[in-house]
Enzyme design. Structure first.
Site, PDB file in Angstrom:
ATOM      1  NE  ARG A 237       7.951  -2.631   5.244  1.00  0.00           N
ATOM      2  CZ  ARG A 237       6.685  -2.296   5.418  1.00  0.00           C
ATOM      3  NH1 ARG A 237       5.928  -1.981   4.378  1.00  0.00           N
ATOM      4  NH2 ARG A 237       6.152  -2.295   6.623  1.00  0.00           N
TER       5      ARG A 237
ATOM      6  NE  ARG B 142      -3.548  -1.050  10.325  1.00  0.00           N
ATOM      7  CZ  ARG B 142      -2.561  -0.500   9.632  1.00  0.00           C
ATOM      8  NH1 ARG B 142      -2.699   0.719   9.154  1.00  0.00           N
ATOM      9  NH2 ARG B 142      -1.458  -1.163   9.396  1.00  0.00           N
TER      10      ARG B 142
ATOM     11  CE  LYS C 285      -2.217  -0.902   3.893  1.00  0.00           C
ATOM     12  NZ  LYS C 285      -1.573  -2.150   4.314  1.00  0.00           N
TER      13      LYS C 285
ATOM     14  NE  ARG D   9       7.141  -0.052   9.457  1.00  0.00           N
ATOM     15  CZ  ARG D   9       5.925   0.012   8.889  1.00  0.00           C
ATOM     16  NH1 ARG D   9       5.783   0.569   7.691  1.00  0.00           N
ATOM     17  NH2 ARG D   9       4.862  -0.468   9.497  1.00  0.00           N
TER      18      ARG D   9
ATOM     19  NE  ARG E  58       2.762  -4.475  11.055  1.00  0.00           N
ATOM     20  CZ  ARG E  58       3.657  -4.128  10.126  1.00  0.00           C
ATOM     21  NH1 ARG E  58       4.896  -4.591  10.192  1.00  0.00           N
ATOM     22  NH2 ARG E  58       3.319  -3.330   9.149  1.00  0.00           N
TER      23      ARG E  58
HETATM   24  P1  AMP Z   1       1.393   0.805   8.773  1.00  0.00           P
HETATM   25  O1  AMP Z   1       2.570   1.621   8.439  1.00  0.00           O
HETATM   26  O2  AMP Z   1       0.131   1.240   8.051  1.00  0.00           O
HETATM   27  O3  AMP Z   1       1.637  -0.671   8.625  1.00  0.00           O
HETATM   28  O4  AMP Z   1       1.073   1.063  10.321  1.00  0.00           O
HETATM   29  C1  AMP Z   1       2.021   0.753  11.325  1.00  0.00           C
HETATM   30  C2  AMP Z   1       1.329   0.605  12.659  1.00  0.00           C
HETATM   31  O5  AMP Z   1       0.691   1.844  13.025  1.00  0.00           O
HETATM   32  C3  AMP Z   1       0.191  -0.419  12.709  1.00  0.00           C
HETATM   33  O6  AMP Z   1       0.652  -1.740  12.906  1.00  0.00           O
HETATM   34  C4  AMP Z   1      -0.623   0.088  13.899  1.00  0.00           C
HETATM   35  O7  AMP Z   1      -0.003  -0.214  15.129  1.00  0.00           O
HETATM   36  C5  AMP Z   1      -0.534   1.606  13.707  1.00  0.00           C
HETATM   37  N1  AMP Z   1      -1.647   2.102  12.843  1.00  0.00           N
HETATM   38  C6  AMP Z   1      -1.537   2.617  11.599  1.00  0.00           C
HETATM   39  N2  AMP Z   1      -2.726   2.958  11.111  1.00  0.00           N
HETATM   40  C7  AMP Z   1      -3.634   2.645  12.073  1.00  0.00           C
HETATM   41  C8  AMP Z   1      -5.050   2.732  12.167  1.00  0.00           C
HETATM   42  N3  AMP Z   1      -5.790   3.207  11.147  1.00  0.00           N
HETATM   43  N4  AMP Z   1      -5.633   2.302  13.308  1.00  0.00           N
HETATM   44  C9  AMP Z   1      -4.918   1.825  14.335  1.00  0.00           C
HETATM   45  N5  AMP Z   1      -3.578   1.698  14.318  1.00  0.00           N
HETATM   46  C10 AMP Z   1      -2.935   2.105  13.195  1.00  0.00           C
END
Ligand code: AMP
Length: 217
Positions: free
Chosen positions: A127, A88, A13, A160, A171
């Site tokens: 990654r 989410r 994404k 990360r 996750r």
């Molecule tokens: P991402 O970079 O989108 O994979 O997000 C990294 C982490 O941020 C996720 O595993 C969650 O812990 C937190 N996070 C990101 N977006 C959301 C969301 N919409 N709702 C809740 N937690 C989020």
């Protein structure tokens, strides 16, 4: 262009959103990036979010909904947006519908990128992210390591914390229990397009563009 990219962690994404953002000149709104920025700048939100992110859990809905509401109400999205990582949960999906209603936004597209769990674990294990410009690389595909500089800006490439295998598995559990059900919310409304996320970056990019331009389903 108003686009919501949906799908499990690691499906691409962020990579696709960055490309489309450059190609169409609309902002990439990533809730994950917003949280990582908050962590890096040591804000209150960052302090609370760090442990949650590192455990692979979700930050509370009200916090995320307020953050997204603020961005979608700002002039920066006048020409459109690419939303990555939100909604989410069902709660977030309902809140987004309300935000769109309040802003009279009817015209948007939602793309669900699909991929299987084992491929995600492989991809996220490979990654790396540039600490400086946020560009994403894959050690296998791009031939980079944590010892090489970012090919674009020379910044440091890091893994990360939440891309460690155990966290990735958490996750994925959270994705299947809390996020995947959101699909049914959109499927019922007929708003969802599906793209196979296992293809190359170029192929996935082309397919999303066909959907955005209304020449594909
Ligand atoms: P991402 O970079 O989108 O994979 O997000 C990294 C982490 O941020 C996720 O595993 C969650 O812990 C937190 N996070 C990101 N977006 C959301 C969301 N919409 N709702 C809740 N937690 C989020």
């Amino acid at each position: 262009m108003r686009l919501i990219l949906f799908g499990p962690p690691g499906v691409g994404k962020g990579t696709q959103a960055k490309l489309l953002s450059e190609e169409f000149g609309v902002p990439h709104i990533s809730t994950g990036d917003m949280l990582r920025d908050a962590v890096a700048s040591g804000t209150d939100l960052g302090g609370k979010a760090k442990a949650i992110i590192d455990a692979g859990q979700l930050v509370p809905d009200d916090v995320m909904i307020d953050a997204v509401k603020e961005v979608l109400n700002s002039p920066k999205v006048n020409r459109g947006f690419i939303l990555d990582g939100f909604p989410r949960t069902l709660e977030q999906a309902k809140a987004l519908a309300k935000i769109f209603d309040d802003l009279s936004i009817q015209d948007y597209k939602m793309v669900n990128l699909e991929i299987d769990d084992e491929e995600i674990i492989r991809r996220l294990g490979n990654r790396l992210v540039c600490e400086n410009d946020g560009k994403i690389y894959n050690m296998e595909v791009d031939g980079v390591t944590t010892d090489s500089p970012c090919p674009d800006c020379g910044g440091r490439l890091i893994q990360r914390d939440d891309d460690k295998e155990e966290t990735v598995r958490n996750r994925l559990k959270v994705y299947h229990s809390s996020t995947a059900p959101v699909l049914y919310y959109y499927k019922e409304g007929g708003d969802m397009y599906v793209v196979d996320g296992s293809g190359s970056i170029d192929i996935v990019n082309r397919e999303i563009k066909m959907i955005v331009k209304g020449t594909g389903v």
